[in-house]
Write a protein that holds these residues in place. Structure first.
Motif, PDB file in Angstrom:
ATOM      1  N   ASP A  53       0.836  -1.211   0.000  1.00 40.00           N
ATOM      2  CA  ASP A  53       0.000   0.000   0.000  1.00 40.00           C
ATOM      3  C   ASP A  53       0.869   1.257   0.000  1.00 40.00           C
ATOM      4  O   ASP A  53       0.594   2.217  -0.739  1.00 40.00           O
ATOM      5  N   ALA A  54       1.920   1.249   0.813  1.00 38.56           N
ATOM      6  CA  ALA A  54       2.798   2.417   0.897  1.00 38.56           C
ATOM      7  C   ALA A  54       3.562   2.629  -0.407  1.00 38.56           C
ATOM      8  O   ALA A  54       3.730   3.774  -0.858  1.00 38.56           O
ATOM      9  N   ILE A  59       4.263   5.556  -5.826  1.00 35.30           N
ATOM     10  CA  ILE A  59       4.185   5.531  -7.289  1.00 35.30           C
ATOM     11  C   ILE A  59       3.157   6.544  -7.795  1.00 35.30           C
ATOM     12  O   ILE A  59       3.360   7.180  -8.835  1.00 35.30           O
ATOM     13  N   ARG A  60       2.054   6.695  -7.045  1.00 35.58           N
ATOM     14  CA  ARG A  60       1.059   7.696  -7.448  1.00 35.58           C
ATOM     15  C   ARG A  60       1.657   9.104  -7.416  1.00 35.58           C
ATOM     16  O   ARG A  60       1.300   9.962  -8.230  1.00 35.58           O
ATOM     17  N   HIS A  69       8.835   1.215  -7.343  1.00 37.42           N
ATOM     18  CA  HIS A  69       8.462   0.074  -8.183  1.00 37.42           C
ATOM     19  C   HIS A  69       9.145  -1.204  -7.680  1.00 37.42           C
ATOM     20  O   HIS A  69       8.513  -2.272  -7.612  1.00 37.42           O
ATOM     21  N   TYR A  70      10.411  -1.086  -7.324  1.00 34.28           N
ATOM     22  CA  TYR A  70      11.130  -2.246  -6.783  1.00 34.28           C
ATOM     23  C   TYR A  70      10.469  -2.739  -5.494  1.00 34.28           C
ATOM     24  O   TYR A  70      10.236  -3.946  -5.316  1.00 34.28           O
ATOM     25  N   LEU A  71      10.160  -1.819  -4.602  1.00 39.37           N
ATOM     26  CA  LEU A  71       9.551  -2.189  -3.319  1.00 39.37           C
ATOM     27  C   LEU A  71       8.179  -2.819  -3.517  1.00 39.37           C
ATOM     28  O   LEU A  71       7.827  -3.790  -2.824  1.00 39.37           O
ATOM     29  N   LYS A  87       5.791  -7.075 -13.328  1.00 37.31           N
ATOM     30  CA  LYS A  87       5.539  -5.778 -13.956  1.00 37.31           C
ATOM     31  C   LYS A  87       6.364  -4.675 -13.299  1.00 37.31           C
ATOM     32  O   LYS A  87       7.003  -3.854 -13.992  1.00 37.31           O
ATOM     33  N   HIS A  88       6.391  -4.658 -11.969  1.00 39.94           N
ATOM     34  CA  HIS A  88       7.067  -3.555 -11.278  1.00 39.94           C
ATOM     35  C   HIS A  88       8.581  -3.751 -11.208  1.00 39.94           C
ATOM     36  O   HIS A  88       9.334  -2.761 -11.245  1.00 39.94           O
TER      37      HIS A  88
END
Length: 264
Positions: A53-54, A59-60, A69-71, A87-88
């Motif tokens: 969630d964080a 990313i937003r 993205h990695y996290l 994907k991330h």
């Protein structure tokens, strides 16, 4: 067979005491601060839902945030959402193609999906970027020939002194986010050396993190057998037994805990 021999030779060299003591390259999280570091700590605590969630919030705010993205890839891997993880990780690689952690993490997802050739390609890139990272070489040997014994297993079978390296390998997997690999390595170690209290402690922490309190208790008890004065482990046993409503057992551990604390 040539790649296997080459990788085995390199792993044998890298697992020497001098190599294990060498400076770490590209250590994950070094120089991180603020929100990224908080998400990384969530992952270390196995709070994968909160971490996901964080990371999405980050990313937003900035879609080109490769760390976020990695996290998110790491978090969704542990939430069994392999498609989102791939994907991330791929997005992180596109944004920062010289970061070995994203290649390694994507390789782990590919390997777990039996895509060994694609995993090996990512691992080759990871070892190119971070040639002193032992676990990258070990995983590369697995994915060149997934039916052969891994180089690490071969090395540890040749000399009992290499058991220390096996424990260290589990720690490296844990820090890289491959916690199930770490669990397996430590599980193999306690099967070989049942009184290896350090491996039991790490297994207990893993199982407590995934809410398998029965297995956590089993491994914490193994630690207490070897280290009866370990008050931190006694604290965890008190907590686990209270969580399960086993108040009499919790009180017994509390009595031991208070006894040892008075002696300190």
């Amino acid at each position: 067979m040539k790649p296997i021999i080459t990788v085995f030779a390199l792993v044998s060299l890298l697992l020497s005491p001098l190599a294990l003591a060498a400076p770490r390259h590209y250590q994950l999280g070094v120089g991180w601060n603020g929100s990224h570091l908080r998400v990384l700590k969530m992952l270390h605590k196995q709070d994968y839902k909160s971490a996901a969630d964080a990371a999405r919030r980050l990313i937003r705010k900035n879609r080109r945030d490769y760390k976020a993205h990695y996290l998110l890839g790491r978090a969704t891997t542990h939430l069994a959402d392999q498609k989102t993880a791939l994907k991330h990780f791929s997005k992180a690689i596109k944004l920062k193609p010289d970061d070995p952690h994203s290649y390694f993490s994507r390789a782990m997802v590919l390997a777990n999906s039996a895509q060994h050739k694609a995993a090996a390609k990512d691992l080759e890139k990871a070892v190119e970027l971070a040639p002193k990272e032992v676990i990258y070489w070990v995983e590369l040997s697995r994915n060149y020939s997934h039916i052969a014994e891994s180089a690490m297993e071969t090395v540890t079978s040749l000399s009992p002194r290499e058991l220390r390296a096996k424990y260290r390998l589990g720690e490296l997997y844990w820090r890289a986010g491959a916690v199930m690999r770490a669990r397996d390595v430590w599980g193999e170690l306690v099967a070989k050396v049942p009184r290896h209290w350090g491996a039991h402690l790490r297994l207990a922490q893993y199982y407590q993190g995934v809410a398998d309190l029965k297995k956590a208790t089993e491994h914490y008890n193994a630690v207490i057998e070897a280290k009866p004065h370990n008050t931190r482990v006694l604290e965890q046993l008190i907590q686990i037994h209270n969580q399960q409503g086993l108040y009499a057992q919790a009180e017994a551990f509390r009595a031991s805990y208070l006894n040892y604390r008075r002696r300190e």
